[in-house]
Write a protein that holds these residues in place. Structure first.
Motif, PDB file in Angstrom:
ATOM      1  N   MET A   1     -23.556-103.138   0.568  1.00  0.00           N
ATOM      2  CA  MET A   1     -24.222-101.835   0.555  1.00  0.00           C
ATOM      3  C   MET A   1     -24.078-101.191  -0.817  1.00  0.00           C
ATOM      4  N   THR A   2     -25.168-100.691  -1.336  1.00  0.00           N
ATOM      5  CA  THR A   2     -25.150 -99.997  -2.620  1.00  0.00           C
ATOM      6  C   THR A   2     -24.755 -98.543  -2.411  1.00  0.00           C
ATOM      7  N   VAL A   3     -23.785 -98.076  -3.176  1.00  0.00           N
ATOM      8  CA  VAL A   3     -23.347 -96.688  -3.100  1.00  0.00           C
ATOM      9  C   VAL A   3     -24.018 -95.901  -4.221  1.00  0.00           C
ATOM     10  N   ILE A   4     -24.661 -94.807  -3.855  1.00  0.00           N
ATOM     11  CA  ILE A   4     -25.291 -93.916  -4.829  1.00  0.00           C
ATOM     12  C   ILE A   4     -24.295 -92.829  -5.176  1.00  0.00           C
ATOM     13  N   SER A   5     -24.029 -92.619  -6.454  1.00  0.00           N
ATOM     14  CA  SER A   5     -23.016 -91.632  -6.840  1.00  0.00           C
ATOM     15  C   SER A   5     -23.581 -90.606  -7.810  1.00  0.00           C
ATOM     16  N   TYR A  24     -20.600 -89.474  -3.261  1.00  0.00           N
ATOM     17  CA  TYR A  24     -20.934 -90.879  -3.051  1.00  0.00           C
ATOM     18  C   TYR A  24     -21.711 -90.975  -1.739  1.00  0.00           C
ATOM     19  N   SER A  25     -22.872 -91.633  -1.803  1.00  0.00           N
ATOM     20  CA  SER A  25     -23.735 -91.650  -0.629  1.00  0.00           C
ATOM     21  C   SER A  25     -24.227 -93.057  -0.333  1.00  0.00           C
ATOM     22  N   PRO A  26     -24.319 -93.409   0.961  1.00  0.00           N
ATOM     23  CA  PRO A  26     -25.014 -94.644   1.324  1.00  0.00           C
ATOM     24  C   PRO A  26     -26.507 -94.466   1.064  1.00  0.00           C
ATOM     25  N   PRO A  27     -27.265 -95.550   1.051  1.00  0.00           N
ATOM     26  CA  PRO A  27     -28.702 -95.426   0.763  1.00  0.00           C
ATOM     27  C   PRO A  27     -29.444 -94.502   1.731  1.00  0.00           C
ATOM     28  N   GLN A  76     -15.659 -94.903  -3.014  1.00  0.00           N
ATOM     29  CA  GLN A  76     -16.703 -95.899  -2.796  1.00  0.00           C
ATOM     30  C   GLN A  76     -16.363 -96.820  -1.622  1.00  0.00           C
ATOM     31  N   SER A  77     -15.091 -97.181  -1.507  1.00  0.00           N
ATOM     32  CA  SER A  77     -14.676 -98.034  -0.386  1.00  0.00           C
ATOM     33  C   SER A  77     -14.827 -97.309   0.947  1.00  0.00           C
ATOM     34  N   LEU A  78     -14.466 -96.036   0.984  1.00  0.00           N
ATOM     35  CA  LEU A  78     -14.635 -95.256   2.216  1.00  0.00           C
ATOM     36  C   LEU A  78     -16.111 -95.124   2.575  1.00  0.00           C
ATOM     37  N   CYS A  79     -16.945 -94.930   1.569  1.00  0.00           N
ATOM     38  CA  CYS A  79     -18.385 -94.817   1.807  1.00  0.00           C
ATOM     39  C   CYS A  79     -18.925 -96.111   2.415  1.00  0.00           C
ATOM     40  N   LEU A  84     -20.835 -93.479   5.560  1.00  0.00           N
ATOM     41  CA  LEU A  84     -21.036 -92.037   5.475  1.00  0.00           C
ATOM     42  C   LEU A  84     -20.891 -91.597   4.024  1.00  0.00           C
ATOM     43  N   ALA A  85     -21.457 -90.447   3.709  1.00  0.00           N
ATOM     44  CA  ALA A  85     -21.282 -89.874   2.380  1.00  0.00           C
ATOM     45  C   ALA A  85     -19.831 -89.445   2.191  1.00  0.00           C
ATOM     46  N   VAL A  86     -19.364 -89.482   0.943  1.00  0.00           N
ATOM     47  CA  VAL A  86     -17.987 -89.085   0.610  1.00  0.00           C
ATOM     48  C   VAL A  86     -18.038 -88.119  -0.571  1.00  0.00           C
ATOM     49  N   ALA A  87     -17.342 -87.004  -0.450  1.00  0.00           N
ATOM     50  CA  ALA A  87     -17.231 -86.021  -1.527  1.00  0.00           C
ATOM     51  C   ALA A  87     -15.774 -85.917  -1.958  1.00  0.00           C
TER      52      ALA A  87
END
Length: 299
Positions: A1-5, A24-27, A76-79, A84-87
């Motif tokens: 999965m690509t993480v968008i940051s 950090y967000s999933p697609p 990024q690992s948590l995402c 789920l998105a991570v802040a």
């Protein structure tokens, strides 16, 4: 999965690196957001050389004991694990060696910054089509490590008699579904009985000089909401904060939740290994925390 940051997003009208967050967000857009709040003993390191300018509030004075960027890999690992998105926010810190005449930034200022960030987050429109929400429909899962566990407990337990500025809005209380606290500081006198040197190292600077620090402990606070679920984790290898802190907080929450305790609070003091920050190495922390959050988000 690509993480968008996306990095260095302001949550305060003042452009201040200590009041920014990384996202950090999933697609696919998600209304559920995991928030990881770093620790670091509420403390910033102040350069001892003569380069320190006359200003007492300039961020350039301080090198963080911890910074949001330090936890990019964890976020990024948590995402990826939770999808789920991570802040990951920063917050202002207390200088490690305040100078005479400094207007010292102290508790509850760190937690006030965190509360301000969380109130901002539940209304923030977000990148990539994540729409802003009101009415508590955004779901938040909060992770506090070390001193930030104390900050979260001060906000989401009722500390209004000591720190009335830490009152969350009804919308925020409804949005927060679960709080994970790892290697947390909760009872200040108990911490000092185990680690007396912490008084001079960071407690007195963070809270000011007091005969007793019991008023700042979170292990005697009442609930604000019985709907928030709590997960207390601790490594037996931790040499900086002892397990009795986490056990005392778990016992307090278990008592407060009463008949709802079985589903409202849980603990894990066996699966995580490593010293205070070394728990982030490997995948055990991400797996333990991420699996818990995934279960909560599926409810």
């Amino acid at each position: 999965m690509t993480v968008i940051s996306e990095s260095n997003i302001d949550y305060s009208p003042k452009r201040d690196p200590q009041r920014q967050f990384d996202f950090y967000s999933p697609p696919a857009p998600t209304r559920s957001i995991v928030v990881f709040v770093h620790g670091g003993a509420w403390r910033a390191y102040v350069p001892s050389d003569s380069s320190r300018c006359a200003c007492t509030h300039c961020y350039a004075h301080y090198a963080h004991s911890e910074d949001k960027a330090d936890h990019a890999a964890l976020a990024q690992s948590l995402c990826k694990h939770t999808q789920l998105a991570v802040a990951v926010p920063n917050y202002r810190l207390t200088p490690s060696n305040p100078q005479a005449g400094d207007d010292v930034f102290r508790h509850p200022g760190h937690a006030e910054d965190l509360l301000h960030f969380l109130e901002f987050l539940i209304q923030w429109p977000g990148p990539d089509g994540i729409t802003g929400v009101g009415g508590g429909t955004r779901r938040l899962y909060l992770i506090g490590h070390s001193c930030s566990a104390h900050m979260l407990a001060s906000i989401f337990l009722d500390s209004s008699k000591v720190t009335p500025s830490l009152g969350p809005s009804a919308t925020l209380l409804e949005a927060v579904k679960a709080i994970v606290m790892s290697e947390g500081i909760y009872d200040i006198p108990l911490l000092l009985s185990s680690f007396p040197a912490y008084l001079g190292w960071f407690i007195a600077n963070t809270f000011g000089q007091h005969d007793s620090y019991d008023q700042f402990s979170t292990t005697h606070l009442p609930l604000r909401s019985s709907d928030i679920r709590w997960y207390i984790i601790h490594s037996k290898d931790d040499t900086l904060v002892d397990e009795i802190q986490s056990q005392k907080m778990y016992d307090r929450l278990h008592t407060l939740l009463g008949s709802k305790a079985a589903e409202g609070v849980s603990k894990n003091m066996d699966q995580i290994t490593g010293d205070h920050n070394a728990i982030f190495k490997g995948d055990a922390y991400v797996r333990t925390v991420g699996d818990y959050i995934t279960r909560m988000d599926s409810n």
